[in-house]
Design a protein around this motif. Sequence first.
Motif, short mmCIF file in Angstrom:
data_model
loop_
_atom_site.label_atom_id
_atom_site.label_comp_id
_atom_site.label_asym_id
_atom_site.label_seq_id
_atom_site.Cartn_x
_atom_site.Cartn_y
_atom_site.Cartn_z
N TYR A 1 6.04 0.93 7.30
CA TYR A 1 4.68 0.58 6.55
C TYR A 1 4.07 1.77 5.74
O TYR A 1 3.88 1.70 4.37
N ASP A 2 4.21 2.78 6.23
CA ASP A 2 3.53 4.08 5.75
C ASP A 2 4.55 4.68 4.73
O ASP A 2 4.06 5.03 3.39
N GLU A 3 5.84 4.84 4.82
CA GLU A 3 6.56 5.13 3.95
C GLU A 3 6.77 4.22 2.59
O GLU A 3 6.72 4.51 1.58
N ILE A 4 6.57 2.94 2.80
CA ILE A 4 6.49 2.01 1.71
C ILE A 4 5.09 2.31 1.07
O ILE A 4 5.18 2.45 -0.36
N TYR A 5 4.13 2.74 1.72
CA TYR A 5 2.80 2.75 0.93
C TYR A 5 2.94 4.00 0.05
O TYR A 5 2.62 4.20 -1.10
N LYS A 6 3.65 5.02 0.63
CA LYS A 6 3.53 6.35 -0.03
C LYS A 6 4.51 6.41 -1.22
O LYS A 6 4.36 7.15 -2.33
N ARG A 7 5.35 5.08 -1.20
CA ARG A 7 6.35 4.91 -2.57
C ARG A 7 5.63 4.21 -3.82
O ARG A 7 6.09 3.75 -4.63
N GLY A 8 4.33 3.92 -3.25
CA GLY A 8 3.44 3.14 -4.25
C GLY A 8 3.65 1.72 -4.15
O GLY A 8 3.07 0.85 -4.64
N GLY A 9 4.22 1.28 -2.78
CA GLY A 9 4.32 -0.08 -2.38
C GLY A 9 3.14 -0.37 -1.48
O GLY A 9 1.88 0.03 -1.75
N GLY A 10 3.26 -1.53 -0.58
CA GLY A 10 2.14 -2.18 0.28
C GLY A 10 0.89 -2.34 -0.59
O GLY A 10 0.98 -3.14 -1.29
N ILE A 11 -0.37 -1.80 -0.03
CA ILE A 11 -1.61 -2.34 -0.63
C ILE A 11 -1.50 -2.26 -2.32
O ILE A 11 -1.84 -3.18 -2.89
N LEU A 12 -1.14 -1.17 -2.59
CA LEU A 12 -1.22 -0.83 -4.15
C LEU A 12 0.03 -1.92 -4.95
O LEU A 12 -0.31 -1.83 -5.90
N ASN A 13 0.73 -2.14 -4.30
CA ASN A 13 1.87 -3.08 -4.73
C ASN A 13 0.90 -4.48 -5.02
O ASN A 13 1.12 -5.17 -6.29
N SER A 14 0.27 -5.08 -3.86
CA SER A 14 -0.54 -5.97 -4.25
C SER A 14 -1.55 -5.83 -5.30
O SER A 14 -1.98 -6.75 -6.07
N VAL A 15 -2.21 -4.74 -5.45
CA VAL A 15 -3.21 -4.38 -6.41
C VAL A 15 -2.75 -4.58 -7.70
O VAL A 15 -3.27 -5.25 -8.61
N GLU A 16 -1.38 -4.09 -7.72
CA GLU A 16 -0.88 -4.04 -9.34
C GLU A 16 -0.80 -5.44 -9.67
O GLU A 16 -1.03 -6.04 -10.86
N LYS A 17 -0.29 -6.50 -8.76
CA LYS A 17 0.14 -7.75 -9.14
C LYS A 17 -1.23 -8.64 -9.24
O LYS A 17 -1.27 -9.18 -10.16
N LEU A 18 -2.18 -8.34 -8.38
CA LEU A 18 -3.46 -9.02 -8.50
C LEU A 18 -4.09 -8.92 -9.73
O LEU A 18 -4.70 -9.88 -10.49
N ARG A 19 -4.29 -7.56 -10.33
CA ARG A 19 -4.98 -7.19 -11.71
C ARG A 19 -4.43 -8.01 -12.80
O ARG A 19 -5.12 -8.37 -13.42
N LYS A 20 -3.22 -8.17 -12.77
CA LYS A 20 -2.38 -8.92 -13.85
C LYS A 20 -2.53 -10.53 -13.65
O LYS A 20 -2.04 -11.28 -14.55
N THR A 21 -3.14 -11.15 -12.60
CA THR A 21 -2.91 -12.55 -12.24
C THR A 21 -4.23 -13.05 -12.49
O THR A 21 -5.26 -12.51 -12.45
N SER A 22 -4.24 -14.11 -13.03
CA SER A 22 -5.60 -14.95 -13.66
C SER A 22 -6.28 -15.40 -12.30
O SER A 22 -5.62 -15.95 -11.24
N GLU A 23 -7.74 -15.80 -12.68
CA GLU A 23 -8.19 -16.07 -11.68
C GLU A 23 -7.89 -17.78 -11.02
O GLU A 23 -7.53 -17.84 -9.96
#
Length: 410
Positions: free
Chosen positions: A99-121
């Motif tokens: 989980y940590d390695e995936i996060y450090k590559r920019g995945g994990g929570i930040l992956n969801s952040v990138e997607k959520l910011r682009k998604t409509s309410e």
Amino acid sequence: MKILFYNIKELFQVRENNTSILKGSEMKELPSIKNAFLVVENDLIADYGSMENAPTDFDESVDVSDKMIMPSYIDSHTHIVYACNREQEFVDRINGLSYDEIYKRGGGILNSVEKLRKTSENELYKDAANRLEELIALGTGVIEIKSGYGLSLEAELKMLRVIKKLQENYPVKIKATFLGAHAVPPEFKDNQTAFVDEICNVMIPEIAKSGLADYVDAFLETGYFTVDETRKIIKAATNNGLKSKIHLNQFTAINGIEMCVEENVLTVDHLEIVTDEDIEALKKGKTIPVALPTCSYFISIPYTPARKLLDANLPLVIASDYNPGTTPSGNMNFVVATSCIKIKLTPEEAFNAATLNAAYALEVQNEYGSITKGKKASFFITKPLHSIYAIPYNFGSNLIETVYLHGIKQ
Ligand SMILES: N=CN[C@@H](CCC(=O)O)C(=O)O
Ligand SMILES: [Zn+2]
């Protein structure tokens, strides 16, 4: 409208009002009445008892022969507003990444952040509503939902408005939690202190003013937020009239629990790694420990040492942690099963942890969590069962037949 439920094979979690949170060995007992009746008047539980005392005046009746009734599950920890699944990370973990390695590559929570910011309410609402409908059918009647995939005031408010719309449109009781300190967003990558200041000085005051959140949360963990940063966030929440519920000890124990107890945090959640000092700290305060066993199951990390907590005469709550990264399931039947199978809670302890004790984790104990006169008529009726143990035993089956929320069949 008065509905009589009759011939109930067994009516579970029957409690007098004002039952305190259950600690240690108190969790072993799950009070029930065999061959019972239950009367629901409008949205409330009006009466219950043995069949020989069942009333004869009612507007409607429901035959519950061979079936059991349990108060609705209370899922005190979820992240069901999110933009996309993270199936690729699931496969990456199978192939050996942590989980940590995936996060450090920019995945994990930040992956969801990138997607959520682009998604409509609207899109977020539609997906979260579908998830919530599935959970209702699986027996959940009260749920906490966190923000935390926006990480800017604007995107966090978008998530919280989605939660508010769910509150307006569903008979489930929903508590909302602002989780601004879930990870450091890209725009603050080189200045975590400035991000924590933004959370404390801008986001928390604005969100408190909006009335959209009941609680504040933070991810206190090595590589995410420190004990001192989290204390600052908790204090900012307190100054703005909000209590805190904190993610911690998921991967490492860094004395966060002691601080949370000092700051009167309502719950500390995860607790896969727990030291003796953490247990001593919990014994000194009122902060409630919450285990998330299906997260351990899904990402293959240790399970909360629940027996150690109970042996120390502490209370215990279990919740799903439904989120796209570490627990893509909110099935509380499976949370109960995993608790029994993997952390050796007895079924009685697990149902107590998922109903009565969980009500305390969301401060809804006066309205939900048990079959008690005057509480909300939110409960589920099982399929015909030999015993309630079948729910954790038949862990892959849905044994819930019918759900009532606030006295209304769903
Ligand atoms: N650990 C922090 N937050 C979530 C996971 C979030 C994610 O991976 O998207 C949890 O509780 O497990
Ligand atoms: Zn979580």
